[in-house]
Design an enzyme around this catalytic site. Sequence first.
Site, PDB file in Angstrom:
ATOM      1  NE  ARG A  46     -21.194 103.657  45.620  1.00  0.00           N
ATOM      2  CZ  ARG A  46     -20.562 103.546  46.794  1.00  0.00           C
ATOM      3  NH1 ARG A  46     -20.907 104.309  47.805  1.00  0.00           N
ATOM      4  NH2 ARG A  46     -19.583 102.675  46.950  1.00  0.00           N
TER       5      ARG A  46
ATOM      6  CD  GLU B  15     -19.490 110.639  44.663  1.00  0.00           C
ATOM      7  OE1 GLU B  15     -20.502 110.305  45.296  1.00  0.00           O
ATOM      8  OE2 GLU B  15     -18.385 110.088  44.798  1.00  0.00           O
TER       9      GLU B  15
ATOM     10  CG  HIS C  80     -18.075 109.043  48.204  1.00  0.00           C
ATOM     11  ND1 HIS C  80     -18.428 108.424  47.023  1.00  0.00           N
ATOM     12  CD2 HIS C  80     -18.157 108.068  49.141  1.00  0.00           C
ATOM     13  CE1 HIS C  80     -18.731 107.148  47.259  1.00  0.00           C
ATOM     14  NE2 HIS C  80     -18.560 106.914  48.525  1.00  0.00           N
TER      15      HIS C  80
ATOM     16  CB  ALA D 181     -19.853 108.485  54.899  1.00  0.00           C
TER      17      ALA D 181
END
Lengths: 313, 333
Positions: free
Chosen positions: B251, B280, B298, B300
């Site tokens: 995070r 974000e 973000h 992944a």
Amino acid sequence: MGSISVLLVGKVLPYLEQELDKRYNLFRGIDPSQRAAVLRDHASSIRAVVASSSGGPDAALIEALPKLEIVSSFSVGVDRIDLQKCKEKGVRVTNTPDVLTDEVADLTIGLILAVLRRICECDRYVRSGNWKKGDYKLTTKFSGKTLGILGLGRIGAAVAKRAEGFDCSICYYSRNEKPDSKYKYYPSVVELASNCDVLVVACPLTPETHHIINREVINALGPKGVLINIGRGKHVDEPELVSALLEGRLGGAGLDVFEKEPHVPEELFGLENVVLLPHVGSATVETRTAMADLVLDNLEAHFLGKPLLTPLV
Amino acid sequence: MAEEEKVELQQLKHENQDLPQVLVLGSPTCLQTLKQLYSHKFRFLIPNTSLDSLYPLTAPLSSISAVICSASFSITAPVLRLLPSLRLVVTTSAGTDHIDLNECGCRGIQVAGAGKLFSDEVADMAVGLLIDVMRRVSAADRFVRTICEAATWDFPLGYKISGKRIGIVGLGSIGMEVAKRLECFGCTILYHSKHKKSAVSYPFYNSVIDLAATSNALVLCCALNEETRHIVNREVMLALGKEGFIVNVGRGSLIDEKQLVKFLMDGEIGGAALDVFEDEPNVPKELLSMDNVVLTPHCAAFTSECIIKLCELVAGNIEASLSDKPLITQVKW
């Protein structure tokens, strides 16, 4: 040894050039007109040539150097050197195997992930501010996929070992089947391409492997298949590759090498399913230094009458 | 958008009226697939008001017993107060830092997460990001696409990955998958975790500073909570050093982002590959022009392969809750 004349014909790490300058009487002949001038005045004194992936002595140059004893290449690939001519003339040839195996294998996995997971595209997406408009789309998983390796030599085996950590199935094509290998062998490149998700070119460039990746192989790899070339540009029929990518007959490509470096087909620039690198397979501080040391050590061994460390011829 | 229902809508004439209602918050990536696969089992309610405000409280909200949320929607105490009948929160993420687990526990609300579903995907991405930042893959791709035809390929050298010392922060499911992959690169794996793991033979470091001091790169794979917030701070980055690299797939707030930017600008750290950020989708503008950073949105976890599995897991958890069976991937608090 400061009086021994050495001719440099390919681009090398500055550290290597500096050391050659210190230890020998170094002539620079990378540029064609530079080379012509050197040959005019010093051809009969040159005893060693230092080559690289960007330039090596062809038959004509070897003939023009009557005192040539050794060619030491700052690369593992020696497709630029006329090995046959060297053999005929009793000229020794050394290259830099092993020191760059890990490096190239690391980059290969990096290329595969960059293409399948669209890492470079994602980076562009963030830098352009597009993330504020919405999420990036779904990409393709690498773990568990089938990797086909063309050429299971040092580099091919190192790539396979790393891919096993991602639970990939490994298959390969080689000139001869390797009886000790645990990986599945296919007797032709087309069959290999038909049966894998990602095809890695990891063999040496020879007349037999020129354009080994042709239209048939590309079509067999297919619209979901990915081609990774960390060998030589001439392994791939580049115009065929470009049209396959533009037409969607091939899923994607990760290319570290091209037929006419530094020229890269511009049609590829607009594609989000390709990753294009400027021949950086061995381009780390650590490895280039190790390669340079190997070139220097081979030359030193030769002129001291000791066995060569990594002779090819 | 035509099929989405406003929360404020009255009775529907839809034939699915009797299906269990599930409120969907935070626009999870898997939503379209979820609707395609499970609209015959659940009635998905998607508010078209702003994500931050579910007011005013209306009849349908007060009867909601199940919520699906993404990592970008915070399930806080005020939100929970709007849903008095809530029995289950299913998050589509592995992380649960966006959920007030304490408050859920107090209210008897069960929470389910993605468990280990994404571990392979995230580990793959972590390794891809590590190779990218150390070998300058994205920077090199940019270079090739923008360099003019006549120029030669004079591109800065990268750093070797094989054989290097990689410090993993958080050796959970994702951390273990990262370790397994990097072992095949001949890397030495070291780790910091809340507690030493007896079943694991990698060297354990009690402090992240000590881990950083002995590692060439740190890969952050741990959950975000009070103890791990800004776990990578100025001292850790100083210990990591000028040729050290950081990969973050956990995070954003695991790293003191302001300090990271400063370290990168001053050349006090080798580089960073970041899939997550403190705020974000905002990314510090200083990073946007750097060549020694890799920035991904973000993503992944998000591959086509995992989306169907995620939908199955979400649906499975809801069905388990509705039949009073144990959840598949319950998150304990």
